[in-house]
Enzyme design. Structure first.
Site, PDB file in Angstrom:
ATOM      1  N   ASP A   1      40.649  39.465  44.923  1.00  0.00           N
ATOM      2  CA  ASP A   1      40.787  37.815  44.148  1.00  0.00           C
ATOM      3  C   ASP A   1      41.442  38.781  42.821  1.00  0.00           C
ATOM      4  O   ASP A   1      40.582  39.291  42.138  1.00  0.00           O
ATOM      5  CB  ASP A   1      39.830  37.577  43.537  1.00  0.00           C
ATOM      6  CG  ASP A   1      38.835  36.439  42.892  1.00  0.00           C
ATOM      7  OD1 ASP A   1      40.415  35.813  42.620  1.00  0.00           O
ATOM      8  OD2 ASP A   1      38.692  35.799  42.495  1.00  0.00           O
TER       9      ASP A   1
ATOM     10  N   ASP B   1      44.908  32.683  39.083  1.00  0.00           N
ATOM     11  CA  ASP B   1      43.437  33.417  39.054  1.00  0.00           C
ATOM     12  C   ASP B   1      43.690  32.611  40.837  1.00  0.00           C
ATOM     13  O   ASP B   1      43.604  32.008  41.378  1.00  0.00           O
ATOM     14  CB  ASP B   1      42.188  32.553  38.940  1.00  0.00           C
ATOM     15  CG  ASP B   1      40.948  32.717  39.232  1.00  0.00           C
ATOM     16  OD1 ASP B   1      40.568  33.890  39.898  1.00  0.00           O
ATOM     17  OD2 ASP B   1      39.614  32.206  39.074  1.00  0.00           O
TER      18      ASP B   1
END
Ligand code: GLY
Ligand code: MN
Ligand code: MN
Length: 438
Positions: free
Chosen positions: A239, A250
């Protein structure tokens, strides 16, 4: 009044790398510390910034200085930041209210109080003191929530660079395991690949602490890249997203270390991917922000029943699982958040202009429930479902320690949404192909 962020000491006489305040930068485009923006009701804008100083500039780098600020930034005027305390009472005189973001800047209320006291001292000479303090935060948050075309261009570019970094990390792992099938790759080595890709494209760096989680570490939601070894047969959850010119991306992908999902990994992966597809379908103008979560949860919960992660004889059918939130054992976070200058961007999630429903909390109290707000074109959200399986006596062993999340960034368009981060694949076959061919 809008201040930028303070510099923050790291240790000794070293500071953390400087990062402007997101709202201040949104309004000014100015990224030096020790700066303020004053806006008054007539529309006049004044920047307060550091004076030019050849000695300091030799050590710390160039300063714009007040003389150059109006033409460089488009403010009406500018002056040296040391004048703040004397300028504020002048600007607040005869104004009906003073506007600032409540609860955001620790020193601000005291500074404003001091300035108001000075205005009040002049009341005998007929100067009126502001009668109200108003919260500027929600107003600016609402502006930031709706991105214009220029902002979206920057976000598209940030998203594309981040997607490229994920693809690079996948290829890197594939090459390492091709060369040494019984070897391992450390999380920090993969993190270095991400950073390389972020910086070589001119982004400022990661928009938040990168998660690179080998195997079971993926079940720790806020795990940071550390030194654990990733081995063949395990999944790697990354991530990570870059920040470009003040805008965040993101992105999460979960891929097999050696390029092949095991059957158990593939089963859960396909459930998460299907839940993301359902959430993407629910991301369109007029839909509520929370609809994507509900859509994802339905698919995830059905998958948990089908795989035996949740036992039907214990938890009941799909509706019962959703009603009791039994799925939360394996999916415990929301499906998305606003994205913009901050990775968890500003903006209300609830529709404050719609009626609230009151219900019992089951313990004699009342809960006020407000509907989640409706999506509009120009809003940017993440869509990030997952499944995280910790070992347990009642959990099928083949799924133990599998943690999977898939996260994309989406801008709401007039007809649906545009995914900004699909330069790296989501489909399991396509990830395997990328790792085979890359
Ligand atoms: N990377 C933080 C989040 O996904 O919300
Ligand atoms: Mn994320
Ligand atoms: Mn996110």
């Amino acid at each position: 009044m809008i201040p930028t962020a303070p510099e923050r000491p790291r240790s000794g006489d070293s500071d953390h790398p400087y990062r402007h305040d997101s709202t201040f930068h949104y309004l000014t485009g100015f990224d030096e510390p020790e700066a303020w923006l004053l806006l008054d009701a007539s529309g006049r804008s004044t920047l307060l910034c550091r004076e030019k100083n050849p000695e300091r500039e030799l050590w710390d780098g160039k300063r714009l200085g007040p003389e150059a600020a109006p033409s460089a930034l488009g403010v009406d005027d500018a002056c040296e930041v040391g004048r703040l305390a004397s300028l504020l009472p002048e600007r607040l005189a005869d104004q009906p209210a003073v506007w600032f973001a409540f609860g955001m800047h620790a020193q601000l209320p005291a500074l404003i109080d001091e300035a108001l006291a000075k205005v009040r001292q002049r009341s005998r000479s007929g100067v009126a003191c502001p009668e109200a303090e108003r919260d500027l935060g929600p107003l600016l948050a609402e502006m930031r929530l709706h991105k214009d075309a220029d902002e979206l261009q920057t976000m598209r570019r940030a998203a594309q660079i981040s997607a490229g970094a994920h693809a690079r990390a996948m290829r890197y792992c594939a090459q390492r395991f091709r060369a040494h099938p019984q070897g391992s790759v450390r999380e920090y080595e993969i993190e270095a690949e991400l950073l390389h890709e972020f910086r070589r494209h001119g982004t400022q760096g990661p928009a938040y602490t990168s998660i690179v989680a080998a195997g079971a570490n993926a079940c720790v939601l806020h795990y940071a890249a550390a030194d654990a070894e990733l081995r063949a047969g395990e999944l790697c959850l990354i991530d990570a997203g870059c920040e470009l010119d003040g805008y965040a991306s993101d992105v999460t992908r979960t891929f097999p270390a050696d390029g092949r999902y095991t059957p158990a990994q593939r089963e859960l992966y396909d459930i998460v991917a299907a839940s993301q597809a359902a959430a993407i379908d629910a991301t369109r103008p007029g839909a509520r922000h929370r609809d994507a979560h509900h859509a994802a949860v339905r698919v995830l919960a059905q998958g948990m029943l089908d795989t035996g992660l949740l036992a039907r004889d214990q938890v009941g059918d799909l509706d019962a699982v959703i009603e009791s939130a039994a799925y939360r054992r394996f999916y415990m976070h929301g499906t998305g958040h606003w994205l913009g200058r901050d990775v968890h961007d500003v903006g209300l999630y609830l529709a404050l202009d719609e009626p609230a429903a009151e219900e019992s909390d089951g313990r004699g109290g009342r809960i006020v429930r407000r509907p989640s707000r409706r999506l509009e074109p120009g809003m940017v959200v993440t869509i990030e479902p997952g499944i995280y399986v910790r070992p347990g006596p009642d959990v099928p062993e083949r799924y133990w320690n599998i943690g999977i999340r898939i996260e994309d960034d989406a801008v709401v368009t007039p007809s649906g949404c545009e995914l900004l981060t699909r330069a790296v694949p989501v489909d399991a076959d396509r990830i395997e192909a990328l790792m085979r061919e890359g």
